[in-house]
Design a protein around this motif. Structure first.
Motif, PDB file in Angstrom:
ATOM      1  N   ARG A   1       0.856  -1.197   0.000  1.00 12.63           N
ATOM      2  CA  ARG A   1       0.000   0.000   0.000  1.00 12.63           C
ATOM      3  C   ARG A   1       0.888   1.242   0.000  1.00 12.63           C
ATOM      4  O   ARG A   1       1.914   1.276   0.678  1.00 12.63           O
ATOM      5  CB  ARG A   1      -0.902   0.055   1.249  1.00 12.63           C
ATOM      6  CG  ARG A   1      -1.711  -1.195   1.486  1.00 12.63           C
ATOM      7  CD  ARG A   1      -2.749  -1.413   0.394  1.00 12.63           C
ATOM      8  NE  ARG A   1      -3.169  -2.809   0.365  1.00 12.63           N
ATOM      9  CZ  ARG A   1      -4.263  -3.271   0.953  1.00 12.63           C
ATOM     10  NH1 ARG A   1      -5.059  -2.448   1.595  1.00 12.63           N
ATOM     11  NH2 ARG A   1      -4.569  -4.554   0.886  1.00 12.63           N
TER      12      ARG A   1
ATOM     13  N   LEU B   1      -8.622  10.616  -9.391  1.00 14.74           N
ATOM     14  CA  LEU B   1      -9.702   9.724  -9.826  1.00 14.74           C
ATOM     15  C   LEU B   1     -10.470  10.262 -11.030  1.00 14.74           C
ATOM     16  O   LEU B   1     -11.331   9.590 -11.581  1.00 14.74           O
ATOM     17  CB  LEU B   1     -10.680   9.461  -8.665  1.00 14.74           C
ATOM     18  CG  LEU B   1     -10.097   8.713  -7.455  1.00 14.74           C
ATOM     19  CD1 LEU B   1     -11.119   8.626  -6.325  1.00 14.74           C
ATOM     20  CD2 LEU B   1      -9.617   7.309  -7.849  1.00 14.74           C
TER      21      LEU B   1
ATOM     22  N   LYS C   1     -16.204   4.841  -8.435  1.00 10.40           N
ATOM     23  CA  LYS C   1     -14.992   5.017  -7.627  1.00 10.40           C
ATOM     24  C   LYS C   1     -15.392   5.536  -6.249  1.00 10.40           C
ATOM     25  O   LYS C   1     -16.451   6.152  -6.104  1.00 10.40           O
ATOM     26  CB  LYS C   1     -14.053   5.998  -8.319  1.00 10.40           C
ATOM     27  CG  LYS C   1     -13.566   5.470  -9.667  1.00 10.40           C
ATOM     28  CD  LYS C   1     -12.813   6.517 -10.459  1.00 10.40           C
ATOM     29  CE  LYS C   1     -12.358   5.919 -11.795  1.00 10.40           C
ATOM     30  NZ  LYS C   1     -11.632   6.911 -12.605  1.00 10.40           N
TER      31      LYS C   1
ATOM     32  N   HIS D   1     -12.774   6.827   0.763  1.00 12.52           N
ATOM     33  CA  HIS D   1     -13.190   6.511   2.133  1.00 12.52           C
ATOM     34  C   HIS D   1     -12.467   7.427   3.110  1.00 12.52           C
ATOM     35  O   HIS D   1     -11.259   7.295   3.309  1.00 12.52           O
ATOM     36  CB  HIS D   1     -12.935   5.035   2.451  1.00 12.52           C
ATOM     37  CG  HIS D   1     -13.985   4.135   1.890  1.00 12.52           C
ATOM     38  ND1 HIS D   1     -13.985   3.706   0.576  1.00 12.52           N
ATOM     39  CD2 HIS D   1     -15.112   3.619   2.453  1.00 12.52           C
ATOM     40  CE1 HIS D   1     -15.048   2.943   0.358  1.00 12.52           C
ATOM     41  NE2 HIS D   1     -15.754   2.876   1.474  1.00 12.52           N
TER      42      HIS D   1
ATOM     43  N   ASP E   1     -10.147  -1.736   4.437  1.00 11.22           N
ATOM     44  CA  ASP E   1      -9.312  -2.212   3.330  1.00 11.22           C
ATOM     45  C   ASP E   1      -9.875  -1.712   1.996  1.00 11.22           C
ATOM     46  O   ASP E   1     -10.211  -2.503   1.120  1.00 11.22           O
ATOM     47  CB  ASP E   1      -9.263  -3.751   3.375  1.00 11.22           C
ATOM     48  CG  ASP E   1      -8.326  -4.323   2.335  1.00 11.22           C
ATOM     49  OD1 ASP E   1      -7.418  -3.596   1.889  1.00 11.22           O
ATOM     50  OD2 ASP E   1      -8.509  -5.500   1.956  1.00 11.22           O
ATOM     51  N   HIS E   2     -10.006  -0.404   1.855  1.00 11.14           N
ATOM     52  CA  HIS E   2     -10.558   0.193   0.644  1.00 11.14           C
ATOM     53  C   HIS E   2      -9.432   0.682  -0.270  1.00 11.14           C
ATOM     54  O   HIS E   2      -8.287   0.792   0.142  1.00 11.14           O
ATOM     55  CB  HIS E   2     -11.483   1.352   1.022  1.00 11.14           C
ATOM     56  CG  HIS E   2     -12.530   0.975   2.014  1.00 11.14           C
ATOM     57  ND1 HIS E   2     -13.614   0.189   1.690  1.00 11.14           N
ATOM     58  CD2 HIS E   2     -12.651   1.258   3.344  1.00 11.14           C
ATOM     59  CE1 HIS E   2     -14.359   0.002   2.765  1.00 11.14           C
ATOM     60  NE2 HIS E   2     -13.797   0.650   3.784  1.00 11.14           N
ATOM     61  N   ASP E   3      -9.819   1.001  -1.508  1.00  9.98           N
ATOM     62  CA  ASP E   3      -8.831   1.443  -2.498  1.00  9.98           C
ATOM     63  C   ASP E   3      -8.130   2.730  -2.089  1.00  9.98           C
ATOM     64  O   ASP E   3      -6.936   2.894  -2.322  1.00  9.98           O
ATOM     65  CB  ASP E   3      -9.514   1.673  -3.860  1.00  9.98           C
ATOM     66  CG  ASP E   3      -9.928   0.370  -4.514  1.00  9.98           C
ATOM     67  OD1 ASP E   3      -9.473  -0.699  -4.042  1.00  9.98           O
ATOM     68  OD2 ASP E   3     -10.704   0.419  -5.482  1.00  9.98           O
ATOM     69  N   ALA E   4      -8.880   3.674  -1.514  1.00 13.67           N
ATOM     70  CA  ALA E   4      -8.309   4.977  -1.158  1.00 13.67           C
ATOM     71  C   ALA E   4      -8.925   5.417   0.164  1.00 13.67           C
ATOM     72  O   ALA E   4     -10.124   5.689   0.238  1.00 13.67           O
ATOM     73  CB  ALA E   4      -8.605   6.006  -2.244  1.00 13.67           C
TER      74      ALA E   4
ATOM     75  N   VAL F   1      -3.324   4.055  -0.162  1.00 13.63           N
ATOM     76  CA  VAL F   1      -3.819   3.859  -1.530  1.00 13.63           C
ATOM     77  C   VAL F   1      -3.283   2.553  -2.095  1.00 13.63           C
ATOM     78  O   VAL F   1      -2.105   2.242  -1.937  1.00 13.63           O
ATOM     79  CB  VAL F   1      -3.386   5.058  -2.413  1.00 13.63           C
ATOM     80  CG1 VAL F   1      -3.789   4.858  -3.857  1.00 13.63           C
ATOM     81  CG2 VAL F   1      -3.971   6.357  -1.866  1.00 13.63           C
ATOM     82  N   LYS F   2      -4.163   1.803  -2.734  1.00 11.46           N
ATOM     83  CA  LYS F   2      -3.735   0.512  -3.298  1.00 11.46           C
ATOM     84  C   LYS F   2      -3.049   0.650  -4.651  1.00 11.46           C
ATOM     85  O   LYS F   2      -2.075  -0.026  -4.938  1.00 11.46           O
ATOM     86  CB  LYS F   2      -4.957  -0.409  -3.492  1.00 11.46           C
ATOM     87  CG  LYS F   2      -5.483  -1.039  -2.216  1.00 11.46           C
ATOM     88  CD  LYS F   2      -6.612  -2.027  -2.553  1.00 11.46           C
ATOM     89  CE  LYS F   2      -7.279  -2.500  -1.260  1.00 11.46           C
ATOM     90  NZ  LYS F   2      -8.475  -3.322  -1.527  1.00 11.46           N
ATOM     91  N   ASP F   3      -3.619   1.509  -5.506  1.00 18.61           N
ATOM     92  CA  ASP F   3      -3.186   1.539  -6.905  1.00 18.61           C
ATOM     93  C   ASP F   3      -2.042   2.524  -7.116  1.00 18.61           C
ATOM     94  O   ASP F   3      -2.128   3.697  -6.742  1.00 18.61           O
ATOM     95  CB  ASP F   3      -4.385   1.944  -7.776  1.00 18.61           C
ATOM     96  CG  ASP F   3      -4.065   1.864  -9.239  1.00 18.61           C
ATOM     97  OD1 ASP F   3      -4.127   0.766  -9.809  1.00 18.61           O
ATOM     98  OD2 ASP F   3      -3.711   2.917  -9.815  1.00 18.61           O
TER      99      ASP F   3
ATOM    100  N   ILE G   1      -2.870   5.751  -9.211  1.00 22.91           N
ATOM    101  CA  ILE G   1      -3.617   6.748  -8.421  1.00 22.91           C
ATOM    102  C   ILE G   1      -2.665   7.450  -7.439  1.00 22.91           C
ATOM    103  O   ILE G   1      -2.681   8.681  -7.313  1.00 22.91           O
ATOM    104  CB  ILE G   1      -4.775   6.065  -7.641  1.00 22.91           C
ATOM    105  CG1 ILE G   1      -5.763   5.390  -8.598  1.00 22.91           C
ATOM    106  CG2 ILE G   1      -5.493   7.076  -6.746  1.00 22.91           C
ATOM    107  CD1 ILE G   1      -6.447   6.319  -9.559  1.00 22.91           C
TER     108      ILE G   1
END
Lengths: 350, 350
Positions: free
Chosen positions: A52, A71, A144, A147, A164-167, A188-190, A193
């Motif tokens: 992450r 985003l 999209k 959080h 455990d969200h993307d952002a 952030v996962k990605d 982004i």
């Protein structure tokens, strides 16, 4: 905490723009990166595996802007719609609208969103203003989400699982109360982004004060150390905060019961808090007061009792609601209780 | 400077969002306001009468954005044009364009601007990249200007008069080198503009780190004290900086003369510096190098000598120009001179 949280900075330290040229977020102090990940692991409120990305910002406010930028896309023919379920944090509409960007636009209450267009849903949980635990409500393919977990700490709510969200957004100001330091962070996962967010912060402020980061790292580190210390005498930071908040909410609810239905407050389910290892109540940072007798609750409190609150329309709902801060100093909080009690008298005529 | 510039912050200091609720710029630390005004009075480089507003920002970069917002208007049918005379600071176009605002748009080189429309001219003086002293070039009625005076300090240029423009930008990073602190300030005449800038910073980051402000206040204060101290042993900060910059420029010019015209450098007029009380040279933070033999000066330096510079096209001019930093550490600067000398050999074949 005395000297344990003290920072000392000499004249020739921290002169460069760069904190870590090997990191995607080149302006993030490694000590802060480490303190953030350690604290989340200790508290168990967010997933911070090594894959992450942590992005630091000038408060989570700047990171919200960075996420809107990251985003959205200049290739879309129309600005992307930004929605949040009412009642929503009062600053989201203004933050989204004020620069009149062609990249994104405010599209109001997520509960009413019915366009077949790209969108970003902002989810605040526990919610500001009403303290409710929330998830996305639109749930359309390709949607999209941002959080905002500013209040997902044990003093405010039971920590029921690792988010455990993307952002995800967090902020020093709500974790510990250090609002003047202006330190927020995103998890952030990605990578794409994360890189766009770094670009945003580069172009808007060329990074984040290293002095502020150093201090946040120090204080978050001391808090995490105490939470892990099995020999700690007395309460750790979150136990202390939870006890204070719980006492305040107890007093407010007691007053509410005595008011014969003049005001009402939301009810929250108890939850099993994995951090404390027991079932705990929610003790939100704000009381979301509903007047059952007048149409404008904010005006009533201001005019009758000199209590400054923020009314429902700022949060996308009607004016029978208003938001009262539960985070004032003790003397102010006691005054708030006194004045609320007096209103009850006025309204009921006794 | 040892302990004189040291800051110490304990755990429970500086917790509030607010620094001074009586001030228009409510997030400006009074100590920093005072240090900024004192230093400008001592150096004589900008008018800071009490009726001028000081706005602090997360670097002058954030204040540039704040000024675009404050000088534009949602009531205009079209975005206002933002121009700067080439060569201009390479970040202005991106900063103006990246959020695709409907409030303002980048309109290129001020020298070519011929539209009969509202505009904002950005004037950097001494200029980044070329060190020239500048004024507005468009000069049309109703035109607005942003004066970026980041480099208008005695180590870079003679201080010939107190700058007295409507909106002036300065930054800690260029005044003293503390880039990592992210502190800039604007000096603004008009209260409405100042209030809009404060609004911008509120919506984009809810103010500026108090730790960073405290440190800037401390260091700027020590520098001002030394400048005013008639019993000071040795040089004050600006005398020291001017001597170093002057030595570096001397070495670079010497190399240029030996290069038989492979490269050329701008020439600057001497000026009477009211701060030092003598005629002094300009010693800009960047050398604006022009290659007289190849078309792409940036590529030549990178490919032949591993010297990283920023080429003319980033600044709105052709690629025979490139910008070389004069602010590296001593060891890097000596390496730069060595490598430049070697290029001369290569190109001339001796």
């Amino acid at each position: 905490m005395g000297d344990r949280c003290k920072v000392v900075i000499v004249g020739d330290e921290f002169m460069s723009y760069f904190c870590n040229t090997m990191n995607l977020c080149w302006f993030l102090l490694p000590e802060l990166d480490n303190a953030i990940r350690t604290l989340h692991r200790v508290v168990g409120n967010a997933m911070v595996d090594d894959d992450r990305f942590i992005i630091v910002g000038n408060g989570s406010t700047q990171l919200f802007h960075a996420l809107l930028y990251a985003l959205s896309s200049p290739d879309l023919p129309e600005p992307i719609n930004v929605v949040a379920a009412a009642p929503f944090y009062s600053s989201y509409p203004e933050e989204t609208k004020f620069l009149r960007s062609k990249l994104y636009k405010w599209a109001g209450d997520a509960n009413c969103y019915d366009k077949d267009e790209p969108y970003i849903e902002v989810v605040t949980s526990p919610n500001n203003p009403d303290g409710s635990i929330r998830g996305t409500v639109v749930n359309r393919e390709g949607g999209k989400a941002i959080h905002d977990l500013a209040y997902y700490w044990p003093q405010y709510a039971p920590i029921t699982s690792k988010a455990d969200h993307d952002a995800m957004l967090f902020t020093f100001s709500k974790a510990t109360g250090h609002a003047g330091t202006r330190i927020g962070w995103a998890i952030v996962k990605d990578k794409v982004i994360a890189a766009k967010m770094v670009k945003f912060i580069e172009v808007s402020s060329i990074g984040v004060s290293r002095e502020a980061q150093l201090r946040a790292a120090k204080i978050l580190g001391v808090i995490a150390d105490d939470c892990r210390n099995l020999d700690l005498k007395g309460e750790n930071f979150f136990e202390y905060g939870r006890r204070l908040m719980s006492e305040r909410w107890g007093k407010l609810r007691e007053l509410g019961m005595k008011s014969n239905g003049v005001f009402s407050l939301p009810k929250y389910p108890r939850g099993y808090c994995k951090f404390t290892g027991e079932y705990t109540d929610s003790n939100p940072a704000f009381a979301w007061l509903k007047s059952n007798e007048v149409l404008n609750c904010e005006n009533l409190l201001r005019d009758e009792s000199k209590i400054i609150t923020r009314g429902g329309p700022s949060f996308g709902v009607d004016s029978t609601y208003t938001r009262v801060s539960m985070l004032s100093r003790d003397v102010e909080f006691e005054l708030l209780l006194e004045r609320l009690a007096a209103i009850k008298g006025t309204v009921n005529g006794n």
